[in-house]
Design a protein around this motif. Sequence first.
Motif, mmCIF file in Angstrom:
data_model
loop_
_atom_site.group_PDB
_atom_site.id
_atom_site.type_symbol
_atom_site.label_atom_id
_atom_site.label_comp_id
_atom_site.label_asym_id
_atom_site.label_seq_id
_atom_site.Cartn_x
_atom_site.Cartn_y
_atom_site.Cartn_z
ATOM 1 N N TRP A 76 -17.734 -2.643 51.841
ATOM 2 C CA TRP A 76 -19.505 -1.552 51.470
ATOM 3 C C TRP A 76 -19.641 -2.043 49.916
ATOM 4 N N LEU A 77 -18.660 -1.474 49.222
ATOM 5 C CA LEU A 77 -18.525 -0.895 47.890
ATOM 6 C C LEU A 77 -18.112 -1.859 47.071
ATOM 7 N N THR A 80 -21.148 -4.004 47.382
ATOM 8 C CA THR A 80 -22.281 -3.517 46.307
ATOM 9 C C THR A 80 -22.483 -4.251 44.652
ATOM 10 N N ALA A 83 -23.188 -7.634 44.617
ATOM 11 C CA ALA A 83 -24.314 -8.029 44.424
ATOM 12 C C ALA A 83 -24.935 -7.472 43.323
ATOM 13 N N ALA A 84 -24.267 -6.057 42.464
ATOM 14 C CA ALA A 84 -25.400 -5.268 41.342
ATOM 15 C C ALA A 84 -24.699 -6.896 40.144
#
Length: 375
Positions: A76-77, A80, A83-84
């Motif tokens: 998940w990290l 994230t 995506a950033a």
Amino acid sequence: MRPLSCLLLIPAVTGTLGDAGVVAAAMVLAQGVASPALGRLADRVGQRRVLLTACAAHAVAIAVLLVAILLDAPLWLLVTAAAATGCASVSFTSFVRARWTALVDHGLLRTAFALESVLDETIFLLGPLLVTALSAAVHPAAGLVACAVLTTTGSVALALHRRSEPAPAPTAERPPRAIGVPGVRVLMVSYAGMGFLLGAVDVTMVAFAREWSVPALGGVFLSLTAVGSLVAGAIFGAVDATLPPDRLLWVTTGVLALGAIPLAFAGSPLVMGFLAVVAGIAIAPALITGSTLLESLAPRGSLSEGFSWLTSAGALGIASGTAVGGQLADAGFQRSAWVAVGGGVLALAVGVAGRAALRPRQPDTTATAQCRTAQ
């Protein structure tokens, strides 16, 4: 280069290719969603401010992603951070095409867009080679580091080139959104169809190479497609078109669809190599024609946004074509080839059905002159 770097680095650290695919997909999808918003912002406040801010955010995000991968952080990290990174990735091709409209006369735009397409194909050839070489010869993380360096230096260099920057729209005269123009929406769907074809063609060639037990030739076939597009783009930009751009879109997308049909009948690697060049012939001309139409359809002051919408639509199409073609390719490369043809037919059908919306407005030479005077 960014998604490929993830596909090479994450398995080297975790041994999991599935996680790498999720991370790469998150990055590409985030960029597709964020690009039109960044383009709209650039039209309002100027490309320079957006480029400098985005490149700083991109450097931070990609550094976080790199550290998270090397530390084997939870998925998940990684998603994230990816995506950033995608959200901070400016669509350079959209920004540069908008700059050409402020830099050259309207009659030279098709040639300028052809030059951009030729350079794009060259980058698509060299980028993956650079990532692969760095990952193999230096370190698996070197590809992502190169992406950060190239994005930062390229953003700063483009931001400093003030002469070509389109003047932002005055605060009291904000132009309508490019997405609100029917012709732009028609182009977006047509670009999605073209992207779908390209994604499925990529899968077709990789699947063909696998079926013939020559997997290394998959990359060669893809390069040959880019070569066909590059040569055709150079020729297309050098000649004067006699057809209006809306009809040129029909011709180029039609040839694009026809060029994918022979792929289903390739009987040897040598034949597939030749057909790969043929399949690529209409790619650059179709994209050049689409860019020319976009410039004539989008409201003045919304070109960065408009080109970003086309880029995002094409990226979504490529992702969809790759996914659908990949699911069908296990039953034979021929199936993914026919899927590719379907994408080309969609692009052609949309262009024909939306012909009324694609009729270009008359070039606004007064606005162009005022833009140059302001600069």
